[in-house]
Scaffold this motif. Structure first.
Motif, PDB file in Angstrom:
ATOM      1  N   LYS A 126       0.810  -1.225   0.000  1.00 39.46           N
ATOM      2  CA  LYS A 126       0.000   0.000   0.000  1.00 39.46           C
ATOM      3  C   LYS A 126       0.843   1.275   0.000  1.00 39.46           C
ATOM      4  N   LEU A 127       1.978   1.257   0.715  1.00 39.27           N
ATOM      5  CA  LEU A 127       2.760   2.478   0.869  1.00 39.27           C
ATOM      6  C   LEU A 127       3.513   2.842  -0.402  1.00 39.27           C
ATOM      7  N   ILE A 128       4.045   1.868  -1.095  1.00 40.45           N
ATOM      8  CA  ILE A 128       4.814   2.159  -2.314  1.00 40.45           C
ATOM      9  C   ILE A 128       3.963   2.895  -3.350  1.00 40.45           C
ATOM     10  N   PRO A 129       2.725   2.451  -3.641  1.00 44.02           N
ATOM     11  CA  PRO A 129       1.896   3.234  -4.567  1.00 44.02           C
ATOM     12  C   PRO A 129       1.570   4.629  -4.033  1.00 44.02           C
ATOM     13  N   ALA A 130       1.398   4.753  -2.690  1.00 43.20           N
ATOM     14  CA  ALA A 130       1.098   6.061  -2.103  1.00 43.20           C
ATOM     15  C   ALA A 130       2.266   7.021  -2.301  1.00 43.20           C
ATOM     16  N   ILE A 131       3.484   6.524  -2.122  1.00 44.89           N
ATOM     17  CA  ILE A 131       4.663   7.370  -2.335  1.00 44.89           C
ATOM     18  C   ILE A 131       4.802   7.714  -3.817  1.00 44.89           C
ATOM     19  N   LYS A 132       4.533   6.729  -4.682  1.00 41.83           N
ATOM     20  CA  LYS A 132       4.573   7.010  -6.125  1.00 41.83           C
ATOM     21  C   LYS A 132       3.601   8.124  -6.509  1.00 41.83           C
ATOM     22  N   VAL A 179      12.031  16.703  -1.105  1.00 39.70           N
ATOM     23  CA  VAL A 179      11.001  17.277  -1.956  1.00 39.70           C
ATOM     24  C   VAL A 179      10.606  16.219  -2.984  1.00 39.70           C
ATOM     25  N   SER A 180       9.327  15.943  -3.090  1.00 42.39           N
ATOM     26  CA  SER A 180       8.848  14.874  -3.966  1.00 42.39           C
ATOM     27  C   SER A 180       9.198  15.144  -5.428  1.00 42.39           C
ATOM     28  N   SER A 181       9.855  14.145  -6.033  1.00 41.99           N
ATOM     29  CA  SER A 181      10.221  14.173  -7.443  1.00 41.99           C
ATOM     30  C   SER A 181      10.377  12.722  -7.875  1.00 41.99           C
ATOM     31  N   ASN A 182      10.568  12.482  -9.142  1.00 41.06           N
ATOM     32  CA  ASN A 182      10.764  11.107  -9.597  1.00 41.06           C
ATOM     33  C   ASN A 182      11.925  10.445  -8.861  1.00 41.06           C
ATOM     34  N   MET A 183      13.013  11.176  -8.683  1.00 40.71           N
ATOM     35  CA  MET A 183      14.191  10.618  -8.036  1.00 40.71           C
ATOM     36  C   MET A 183      13.949  10.335  -6.552  1.00 40.71           C
ATOM     37  N   SER A 184      13.369  11.312  -5.838  1.00 36.68           N
ATOM     38  CA  SER A 184      13.171  11.124  -4.395  1.00 36.68           C
ATOM     39  C   SER A 184      12.118  10.058  -4.109  1.00 36.68           C
ATOM     40  N   ARG A 185      11.080   9.979  -4.931  1.00 32.24           N
ATOM     41  CA  ARG A 185      10.062   8.943  -4.744  1.00 32.24           C
ATOM     42  C   ARG A 185      10.645   7.558  -4.994  1.00 32.24           C
ATOM     43  N   THR A 186      11.436   7.432  -6.033  1.00 31.75           N
ATOM     44  CA  THR A 186      12.056   6.138  -6.339  1.00 31.75           C
ATOM     45  C   THR A 186      13.009   5.712  -5.233  1.00 31.75           C
ATOM     46  N   SER A 187      13.819   6.653  -4.746  1.00 32.40           N
ATOM     47  CA  SER A 187      14.762   6.361  -3.668  1.00 32.40           C
ATOM     48  C   SER A 187      14.035   5.892  -2.409  1.00 32.40           C
ATOM     49  N   ALA A 188      12.943   6.566  -2.060  1.00 30.92           N
ATOM     50  CA  ALA A 188      12.168   6.191  -0.877  1.00 30.92           C
ATOM     51  C   ALA A 188      11.557   4.810  -1.039  1.00 30.92           C
ATOM     52  N   ASN A 189      11.063   4.501  -2.218  1.00 29.49           N
ATOM     53  CA  ASN A 189      10.417   3.207  -2.433  1.00 29.49           C
ATOM     54  C   ASN A 189      11.419   2.057  -2.446  1.00 29.49           C
ATOM     55  N   ILE A 190      12.643   2.318  -2.891  1.00 32.10           N
ATOM     56  CA  ILE A 190      13.691   1.299  -2.787  1.00 32.10           C
ATOM     57  C   ILE A 190      13.974   1.008  -1.317  1.00 32.10           C
ATOM     58  N   PHE A 191      14.023   2.063  -0.521  1.00 31.34           N
ATOM     59  CA  PHE A 191      14.227   1.905   0.936  1.00 31.34           C
ATOM     60  C   PHE A 191      13.118   1.057   1.538  1.00 31.34           C
ATOM     61  N   VAL A 192      11.862   1.366   1.207  1.00 33.31           N
ATOM     62  CA  VAL A 192      10.717   0.628   1.746  1.00 33.31           C
ATOM     63  C   VAL A 192      10.754  -0.825   1.297  1.00 33.31           C
ATOM     64  N   GLU A 193      10.997  -1.057   0.029  1.00 30.77           N
ATOM     65  CA  GLU A 193      10.996  -2.418  -0.515  1.00 30.77           C
ATOM     66  C   GLU A 193      12.045  -3.299   0.148  1.00 30.77           C
ATOM     67  N   ASN A 194      13.163  -2.717   0.550  1.00 24.62           N
ATOM     68  CA  ASN A 194      14.260  -3.496   1.128  1.00 24.62           C
ATOM     69  C   ASN A 194      14.163  -3.689   2.639  1.00 24.62           C
TER      70      ASN A 194
END
Length: 211
Positions: free
Chosen positions: A80-86, A112-127
């Motif tokens: 649920k969180l990964i799509p929310a961050i996306k 600040v939300s951007s393609n790069m920061s969202r992707t970085s956060a989701n990699i953190f969550v996934e791992n």
């Protein structure tokens, strides 16, 4: 995973939002979730077994486990969180913390939300992996002291070390800036009373994954 503009019904706000994830050992337990989640878990379990059987050997076993691990409480958070961050709009400030005995910060300041920061956060969550104790108070205190925080979204089964009342008492003393705390409870054994009270006393919304 698709983008989402809400998280368990909590709509994305304009506040500086800190996502606080419980990764203690108890989050490896099964998340009963909604009917939809239960069906997804059953499919995931069967798919994991099929992957393991068809491919066989060590690789098949690894891939099978990868499929079935999403059935846990922590897996439900990730789904649920990964799509929310996306789905966070460009320009929104956000941060992601995880806690067990210690607190792990994905960043030391709001991103600040951007393609790069969202992707970085989701990699953190996934791992993230579940282990250790449940230092909910420590996680909340770190979150409340984070510079410019306006809103916290706590994801947990609500089983804190030291008991829930000790957490509630300390947060009553510390949250003098009226920072919003939303709570989302995961799992059949979640302490809904604690999670509900924490949200109600801090102008937040309480939600259960059993929606």
């Amino acid at each position: 995973m698709k983008k989402s503009n809400e998280f368990f019904g909590i709509e994305t706000s304009t506040h500086n939002t800190l996502y606080l994830i419980d990764i203690s050992g108890s989050m490896e337990g099964i998340d009963e979730g909604s009917i939809k989640d239960q069906v997804m878990r059953q499919v995931g379990n069967e798919a994991g077994n099929q992957v393991s059987n068809v491919i066989g050997g060590k690789i098949g076993s690894i891939l099978g486990k990868q499929v079935t691990k999403q059935a846990t409480k922590l897996g439900a958070v990730k789904r649920k969180l990964i799509p929310a961050i996306k789905g966070l709009p460009d320009g929104k400030k956000f941060a992601v913390f995880a806690y067990e005995n210690q607190v792990t910060k994905q960043s030391t300041e709001f991103r600040v939300s951007s393609n790069m920061s969202r992707t970085s956060a989701n990699i953190f969550v996934e791992n993230l992996k579940a282990s250790g104790g449940t230092n909910t108070l420590g996680g909340l205190l770190e979150a409340l002291s984070f510079n410019q925080v306006q809103e916290i979204v706590l994801m947990s089964d609500g089983l804190p070390n030291g008991g829930p009342e000790a957490v509630l008492e300390e947060i009553r003393k510390v949250n003098t800036n009226n920072i919003i705390i939303h709570t989302i409870a995961f799992g059949e054994d979640a302490d809904h009373n604690f999670m509900r009270t924490l949200a109600q006393e801090n102008n937040g919304v309480f939600v259960t994954s059993k929606m």
